[in-house]
Design a protein around this motif. Structure first.
Motif, PDB file in Angstrom:
ATOM      1  N   ILE A 114      31.745  91.403  80.407  1.00 38.54           N
ATOM      2  CA  ILE A 114      31.688  90.605  81.628  1.00 38.54           C
ATOM      3  C   ILE A 114      30.221  90.408  81.997  1.00 38.54           C
ATOM      4  N   GLN A 115      29.757  89.191  81.810  1.00 41.36           N
ATOM      5  CA  GLN A 115      28.356  88.877  82.094  1.00 41.36           C
ATOM      6  C   GLN A 115      28.203  88.531  83.573  1.00 41.36           C
ATOM      7  N   ILE A 116      27.314  89.229  84.254  1.00 42.35           N
ATOM      8  CA  ILE A 116      27.085  89.007  85.683  1.00 42.35           C
ATOM      9  C   ILE A 116      25.763  88.274  85.837  1.00 42.35           C
ATOM     10  N   TYR A 170      27.952  99.122  80.195  1.00 44.99           N
ATOM     11  CA  TYR A 170      29.304  98.611  79.936  1.00 44.99           C
ATOM     12  C   TYR A 170      29.302  97.547  78.845  1.00 44.99           C
ATOM     13  N   ASN A 171      28.535  96.482  79.041  1.00 49.37           N
ATOM     14  CA  ASN A 171      28.568  95.379  78.075  1.00 49.37           C
ATOM     15  C   ASN A 171      28.007  95.763  76.716  1.00 49.37           C
ATOM     16  N   SER A 172      27.059  96.680  76.685  1.00 47.11           N
ATOM     17  CA  SER A 172      26.434  97.065  75.412  1.00 47.11           C
ATOM     18  C   SER A 172      27.427  97.718  74.464  1.00 47.11           C
ATOM     19  N   GLY A 173      28.475  98.332  75.023  1.00 44.81           N
ATOM     20  CA  GLY A 173      29.435  99.050  74.193  1.00 44.81           C
ATOM     21  C   GLY A 173      29.021 100.465  73.867  1.00 44.81           C
ATOM     22  N   ASN A 174      27.780 100.840  74.220  1.00 44.42           N
ATOM     23  CA  ASN A 174      27.300 102.189  73.903  1.00 44.42           C
ATOM     24  C   ASN A 174      28.042 103.265  74.692  1.00 44.42           C
ATOM     25  N   PHE A 175      28.519 102.912  75.882  1.00 42.13           N
ATOM     26  CA  PHE A 175      29.225 103.881  76.730  1.00 42.13           C
ATOM     27  C   PHE A 175      30.537 103.277  77.243  1.00 42.13           C
ATOM     28  N   LYS A 176      31.231 102.565  76.386  1.00 44.68           N
ATOM     29  CA  LYS A 176      32.369 101.752  76.799  1.00 44.68           C
ATOM     30  C   LYS A 176      33.431 102.557  77.539  1.00 44.68           C
TER      31      LYS A 176
END
Length: 501
Positions: A338-340, A395-401
Motif C-alpha cells: 500500500i503506497q501512501i 511494511y511495503n519492503s517485505g522485510n518485516f511483513k
C-alpha cells in the motif's frame, strides 16, 4: 557528431524514457542525424552538459518531469553559457501546462502536448531558419500516424532496465489531481501491430515490461489479448508485466486469466486514493465501493498477482481520521503493498478549485506537495510524510511483513502505526539512511518496551521474516533467540528451519 540530441534525466538508472524513443522513431529523414542519450537525476549536471556538448549538437530536446525540473533548469543554464547557439527544445508534462513554476525561460522552444510529430517539424524548421514560435501547443495526433518506438530500446536497455510500453493513451475519468484527466478520450494503438512489436522485444530477450496505460482493463478485449500474450510465454522463461488497472472493472474473463499467472509474473497497480465517498466526490473520482472491495479480495485470495494499492494524504476535506479508516479498510482486505503518497498540485489540473474552500496550501517547488489544508495542519502532513516512509521501510519492503503486524494486531492499523512512526522518529531523527539492522533493532525494542509483547514471540516472528532469504546472517539482537529455536528444533519442538550463519 549528431545534429540532434534527445535527452532526459530519469528518476532511476533502471528506468528508460519511452517518450524519447517516440520522438526518435518519428524523425523520418532526420533520424540519422539524431541520438538518444539518457541520464539519471543522480548524475552530476555539469558532467551531463559535458557529455551532451561533446557532440556539438545544433538541437537538444529535453524531457521535463516533476522529478527533474530543477535539474533541467540548471542543465539549460550551463549549456547556454557554454554553447549559446545550441537550440534547446523542451517537452513533457512539466512544460505542457501553465503556470510554469520552475523558471525555464532560457529554453528556445517548448512543445506542449504530445510531441511525436511536432518535434520532427520543429527540427526541420530550425534547420531551415523558419522556426519563430517559441511555445507550440499541440493537439493530440492520430495514433495511426505515429511510428512505434520499441525497436529503439537497446540491448543494454533490455538487459538492465525496465521496458516501458503502451497499448493506449488517455483516461476516461476526471480525477482532479491527475494530468490524465486532461485528455478528451482514450485512444488505442492498433493491437495487431502493437503485439507484433511486443513479440520482437520478447525475441530480443526483454522480460521486464511496464505498461504505462492509465486504464489497462478499460477495454476488456484488448486486455485479454495482452494477458494471453504473456500467458503463452509461461513455459519459456520468467518474466514480469506491470499494469495499472481500474479497480471496479474485472469481468469473469479477465479474472480467469489473471488467476492463471504464476507467482512473480504479474503486478497490478490500483489507484484507490480514498475510500471515503464524500472525498471521492470532491475530486470527481468515481467510487464503486462494493465492486472495489470484491475485486481486491479476489486478487488477494484467488491470484498470485503482486498488488500495489495507492492512497493519498491531503485530499480536499479529508482528515487524519478519514485517511486512517481508508488504511484500516485496505489492510483488512489485502496483505499487499500500500503506497501512501502526498497530494501534489500539478499545473493544468483542476484540483486548484478547492484552494479557498478547503484552505489548500501547496509548495511551488517540485514535487509541489500540499503543505496544509483546512483539515490537516503543516505538522500533520510532516508527520504523515514520515509515516509513509516508515511504512515503506517496514511494511511495503517485505522485510518485516509479519513482524510489523504485531504493532497493531487486532486493533486499528493506522492509530497503532501512527504511534510507532512518532516513536521511531524520536529514535532516529531521520527517515533516511537507516540500515536494516538498525531498523530491526528499533522494531524489536518498540514491540518489547512499548507494546509489552514477549521477546520470544517477537523474535520468532522477526526471524521468520528476516531469514526467508537463504544465506542471511542472524542479527546480533536476535541470536540468543535463534540459538534457542535451533536447540528446540533439534528436539523436535520447533518448526523454525531457516539457516543461521
Amino acid at each position: 557528431m549528431k545534429k540532434i540530441l534527445l535527452t532526459t534525466l530519469n528518476s532511476r538508472f533502471t528506468h528508460t524514457s519511452i517518450a524519447l524513443r517516440y520522438l526518435y522513431a518519428n524523425l523520418k529523414e532526420l533520424q540519422n542525424d539524431a541520438k538518444i542519450i539518457e541520464f539519471s537525476i543522480n548524475d552530476a549536471i555539469q558532467t551531463i552538459a559535458e557529455k551532451l556538448l561533446t557532440h556539438s549538437p545544433q538541437i537538444i530536446g529535453i524531457g521535463v518531469y516533476i522529478w527533474n525540473a530543477l535539474e533541467v533548469r540548471e542543465l539549460i543554464h550551463i549549456i547556454k553559457k557554454i554553447s549559446p547557439n545550441t537550440k534547446i527544445v523542451l517537452g513533457g508534462p512539466e512544460v505542457s501546462h501553465e503556470p510554469f513554476r520552475v523558471n525555464l525561460d532560457s529554453a528556445d522552444f517548448i512543445i506542449q502536448g504530445e510531441g511525436d510529430e511536432a518535434f520532427y517539424r520543429l527540427c526541420r524548421d530550425i534547420f531551415d531558419g523558419l522556426a519563430n514560435q517559441r511555445v507550440i501547443k499541440m493537439s493530440m495526433p492520430s495514433l495511426k500516424n505515429v511510428e512505434l518506438p520499441y525497436k529503439f530500446y537497446t540491448d543494454d536497455d533490455i538487459k538492465n532496465r525496465y521496458i516501458y510500453v503502451e497499448a493506449s493513451r488517455g483516461c476516461p475519468f476526471e480525477c482532479e489531481f491527475c494530468l490524465s484527466s486532461m485528455d478528451e478520450k482514450v485512444r488505442a494503438f492498433d493491437i495487431e501491430l502493437f503485439l507484433s512489436e511486443l513479440e520482437l522485444l520478447w525475441k530480443r530477450g526483454a522480460r521486464n515490461f511496464k505498461f504505462i496505460d492509465r486504464t489497462f482493463n478499460l477495454n476488456i478485449k484488448t486486455a485479454n489479448r495482452l494477458l494471453d500474450f504473456f500467458l503463452e510465454k509461461e513455459e519459456m522463461s520468467p518474466y514480469f508485466a506491470h499494469f495499472e488497472v481500474v479497480p471496479d472493472h474485472f469481468p469473469e474473463s479477465l479474472k480467469e486469466k489473471i488467476a492463471s499467472f504464476p507467482h512473480g509474473a504479474l503486478q497490478l497497480e490500483i489507484g484507490i486514493q480514498t475510500l471515503n465517498p464524500d472525498i471521492a466526490n470532491n475530486i470527481s473520482r468515481p467510487l464503486k465501493l462494493d465492486k472495489i472491495k470484491e475485486n481486491i479480495r479476489f486478487l488477494e485470495n484467488e491470484t498470485n498477482a503482486h498488488i500495489h494499492l495507492d492512497l493519498i494524504v491531503g485530499l480536499p476535506g479529508e482528515s487524519l481520521e478519514s485517511f486512517g479508516a481508508n488504511l484500516d479498510e485496505l489492510v483488512s482486505l489485502s496483505s499487499c503493498e500500500i503506497q501512501i503518497g502526498i497530494l501534489k498540485k500539478l499545473s493544468g489540473t483542476y484540483i486548484n478549485r478547492h484552494d479557498i474552500e478547503y484552505g489548500m496550501v501547496y509548495s511551488d517547488i517540485p514535487p509541489y506537495d500540499v503543505l496544509q489544508t483546512s483539515t490537516l495542519s503543516f505538522f500533520d502532513i510532516q508527520i504523515m510524510k514520515r509515516f509513509s516512509r516508515f511504512w515503506d521501510l517496514t511494511y511495503n519492503s517485505g522485510n518485516f511483513k509479519e513482524s510489523v503486524k504485531l504493532i497493531w494486531q487486532d486493533e486499528s492499523v493506522f492509530e497503532n502505526f501512527y504511534a510507532f512512526s512518532l516513536w521511531i522518529y524520536t529514535q532516529t531523527d531521520s527517515t533516511w539512511q537507516i540500515s536494516l539492522q538498525r531498523l530491526g533493532e528499533l522494531l524489536f525494542k518498540y514491540l518489547c518496551e512499548v507494546k509489552k509483547i514477549d521477546a520470544k514471540d517477537i523474535a520468532k516472528n522477526m526471524l521468520n521474516d528476516m531469514m526467508k532469504l537463504e544465506g542471511r546472517v542472524v542479527p546480533n539482537y536476535l541470536k540468543p533467540y535463534a540459538e534457542n529455536i535451533e536447540k528446540n528444533k533439534k528436539h523436535g519442538t520447533s518448526g523454525f528451519n531457516k539457516r543461521q550463519q
